[in-house]
Design a protein around this motif. Structure first.
Motif, short mmCIF file in Angstrom:
data_model
loop_
_atom_site.label_atom_id
_atom_site.label_comp_id
_atom_site.label_asym_id
_atom_site.label_seq_id
_atom_site.Cartn_x
_atom_site.Cartn_y
_atom_site.Cartn_z
N GLY A 17 -11.98 8.58 6.01
CA GLY A 17 -12.23 8.20 7.44
C GLY A 17 -13.66 7.73 7.76
O GLY A 17 -14.06 7.59 8.86
N ASN A 18 -14.42 7.46 6.75
CA ASN A 18 -15.70 6.79 6.88
C ASN A 18 -16.10 5.43 7.20
O ASN A 18 -16.96 5.10 8.04
N LYS A 51 -4.99 -4.46 16.20
CA LYS A 51 -3.53 -3.40 16.52
C LYS A 51 -2.62 -3.91 15.29
O LYS A 51 -1.75 -2.90 15.15
N TYR A 52 -2.75 -4.67 14.60
CA TYR A 52 -1.87 -5.10 13.49
C TYR A 52 -2.49 -4.57 12.02
O TYR A 52 -1.74 -4.47 11.13
N ILE A 53 -3.82 -4.19 12.27
CA ILE A 53 -4.45 -3.62 10.87
C ILE A 53 -4.38 -2.17 10.72
O ILE A 53 -4.73 -1.35 11.47
N SER A 54 -4.06 -1.79 9.48
CA SER A 54 -3.78 -0.47 9.11
C SER A 54 -5.11 0.27 8.93
O SER A 54 -6.23 -0.33 8.41
N GLU A 55 -5.39 1.38 9.55
CA GLU A 55 -6.50 2.24 9.54
C GLU A 55 -6.52 3.62 8.33
O GLU A 55 -7.41 4.12 7.97
N SER A 115 -11.44 4.74 4.05
CA SER A 115 -10.55 4.41 5.02
C SER A 115 -11.05 4.53 6.50
O SER A 115 -11.99 5.20 6.87
N ALA A 116 -10.40 4.07 7.47
CA ALA A 116 -10.69 4.26 8.94
C ALA A 116 -10.25 5.63 9.49
O ALA A 116 -10.39 5.84 10.74
N SER A 117 -9.27 6.14 8.74
CA SER A 117 -8.33 7.47 9.34
C SER A 117 -8.42 8.43 8.22
O SER A 117 -8.15 7.82 7.00
N GLU A 118 -8.26 9.60 8.35
CA GLU A 118 -8.01 10.68 7.28
C GLU A 118 -6.74 10.92 7.14
O GLU A 118 -6.39 11.63 6.35
N ASN A 170 0.76 -1.13 0.17
CA ASN A 170 0.03 0.00 -0.05
C ASN A 170 0.98 1.42 0.03
O ASN A 170 1.86 1.27 0.52
N GLU A 171 0.24 2.34 -0.42
CA GLU A 171 1.10 3.79 -0.35
C GLU A 171 1.31 4.09 1.16
O GLU A 171 2.42 5.00 1.03
N ASP A 172 0.43 3.71 1.98
CA ASP A 172 0.97 4.05 3.20
C ASP A 172 2.04 3.21 3.99
O ASP A 172 2.35 3.40 5.22
N GLY A 173 2.59 2.20 3.25
CA GLY A 173 3.68 1.23 3.88
C GLY A 173 3.11 -0.06 4.24
O GLY A 173 3.99 -0.94 4.52
#
Length: 517
Positions: free
Chosen positions: A399-400, A319-323, A390-393, A242-245
């Motif tokens: 973030g929805n 805790k291991y899952i990307s938001e 996503s779960a975070s903005e 993913n682009e967020d690493g």
């Protein structure tokens, strides 16, 4: 040999032989090995100094490969330097199955004080350290262990640990052979059958970041992560970085056959008669901006959220899952959005209208991008963000999401080797080639296709690997989860079906973010 600073006269001829005069002392040096005479100096590789005895009260030692008188007595004298067999040096592996110690693993080392061993690390492990007893030190430059400073009997321990890789480094370390599909002569109007490592960047990824992905019959992208409520281990396939690493995973089920790669069956929506019903989340309205309000969950999202709570969250694995991972529900259109009449979404134009046109059919990991790498006009700014679930903005998503879980996109399926209305029974997203096993039914993507004035349709993937289209109110297709691991997660294993990647657990009460620090 004669030992001293001597005066020499004469020319060395018969008539004028050399004549040697001592400036002070003459030392004759002889060598023995364990008391037995030897004609030459014993090898530095195999023998060590034992003792030296001299006549006429001369005292000496052996230093820097020569005799050194220590008490200043004058000669002449005969000194006998005795040597003995060197030190025993050996190497062991810890654990024993973690490394291959090539023979010999026991050596005799003389006064040179150094030696080497040949060691290779076995699959599933990585080098940790090598330590030695006594004064010796060791270094490892695969496959050579170099031991220095040997002054006595020595045992070196070659320690390995389970191979682990930081998710943030996954692409750089595991995709060193990756190329772009264009460089591999693999256009997007053809399926990919062979196992491939590819990458994409530039206009086709969020923020232009490099994304690495699997295609075709890949069998090195297995992950075992979590367990279901019955205690069965859960298996996944890596789709891409993913682009967020982070690392994006596609659910395969409680075994590797894929027969149970689903967590529920339902329509994408219960009704179809409006363009709004292609939304993973949506709002009612007559404009694109209004339906992108994202107030209502569709039935598939509700199934996935419930499954996530039971199998991920309740087991403390969230805790291991990307938001911050983005799941794209691309509701943009190259031809203009309509609430009535026929309307084609971006995915339709790329993979139906322009499927055979390689200048217009490029898939994208960036949401709202057409087949040429251009962002559609109705996906610019904040409007485009509304399709980036996503779960975070914090990384550009909306973030929805209540739970950070989604579905594959049609673009991801095309990148992975899929094609509209074309079978691909080698593709990893439907087949385990080593077991000759395949998924049992079709599954939804989260990519809209078109609205024909009476019903909305979304892309699906059949059990034969073909991309298709289905009315959103059809209850014939299944929900197949997609989640993303955080960039700070560590993985062990090699990614094969016999040694799948596994998440390295953190201590109780430790979150991934804290572990990064």
């Amino acid at each position: 040999y004669l030992y001293n600073d001597l005066n020499v006269t004469g020319s060395g001829t018969k008539e004028d032989p050399y004549r040697i005069y001592s400036k002070g002392k003459i030392i004759l040096v002889k060598y023995t090995i364990n008391g037995e005479k030897t004609p030459t100096l014993p090898s530095v590789d195999e023998y060590i100094f034992s003792s030296v005895k001299c006549t006429n009260e001369v005292e000496a030692t052996w230093k820097n490969e020569q005799l050194e008188v220590t008490n200043g007595k004058q000669g002449p004298s005969t000194c006998t330097v005795d040597f003995k067999r060197g030190y025993s040096v050996s190497i062991v592996a810890e654990p024993t199955d973690g490394a291959n110690l090539n023979v010999p693993i026991n050596k005799v080392v003389g006064r040179i004080g150094t030696t080497t061993f040949n060691v290779t690390v076995n699959d599933g492990y990585q080098f940790k350290e090598v330590t030695c007893t006594g004064n010796a030190t060791a270094t490892y430059n695969s496959p050579t262990v170099t031991v220095n400073g040997i002054t006595g009997e020595t045992v070196c321990t070659f320690s390995v640990e389970e191979a682990k890789i930081l998710v943030a480094n996954f692409g750089a370390e595991k995709f060193k052979d990756a190329v772009k599909r264009e460089e591999d002569n693999a256009p997007y109007n053809n399926i990919v059958t062979a196992a491939k490592h590819y990458y994409e960047d530039g206009n086709y990824t969020e923020n232009g970041k490099t994304v690495y992905y699997y295609a075709g019959a890949s069998e090195d992208n297995w992950v075992q992560f979590g367990q279901n409520e019955n205690g069965e281990k859960l298996y996944w396939r890596i789709i891409r970085t993913n682009e967020d690493g982070g690392l994006r995973l596609l659910y395969t089920g409680p075994d590797m056959t894929g027969v149970n790669a689903y967590v529920g069956r339902a329509g994408y929506n219960s009704v179809k008669n409006h363009a709004t019903y292609v939304g993973y989340m949506y709002s009612t309205g007559s404009t694109l901006a209004e339906i992108r309000g994202n107030e209502i969950d569709n039935p598939i999202k509700s199934i996935l959220d419930s499954w996530y709570i039971t199998n991920i969250e309740s087991n403390g694995l969230d805790k291991y899952i990307s938001e911050t991972a983005i799941y794209c529900n691309d509701r943009s259109s190259q031809t203009g959005w309509k609430s009535s009449g026929i309307m084609f979404y971006n995915g339709y134009t790329k993979f139906r209208t322009n499927q055979s046109n390689n200048s217009l059919n490029h898939p994208s990991f960036k949401c709202g991008v057409d087949g040429t790498g251009k962002v559609n006009s109705d996906s610019t700014g904040t409007e485009g963000t509304k399709d980036k679930f996503s779960a975070s903005e914090s990384s550009g998503g909306n973030g929805n999401l209540d739970k950070p879980i989604g579905l594959m996109t049609v673009d991801e399926v095309v990148f992975a080797g899929g094609l509209y209305d074309t079978r691909n029974t080698n593709a990893y997203y439907v087949v385990h080639t080593e077991l000759n096993a395949a998924i049992s039914s079709a599954f939804w993507t989260m990519s809209p296709c078109y609205y024909d004035g009476t019903g909305s349709r979304v892309y699906t993937v059949s059990s034969s690997g073909s991309i298709g289209v289905l009315s959103v109110n059809s209850a014939m297709d299944d929900a197949r989860p997609v989640i993303s691991l955080k960039s700070c997660v560590e993985l062990t294993g090699s990614g094969t079906s016999t040694d799948p990647y596994k998440v390295k657990e953190f201590d109780a009460g430790t979150s991934c973010a804290l572990a990064e620090n």
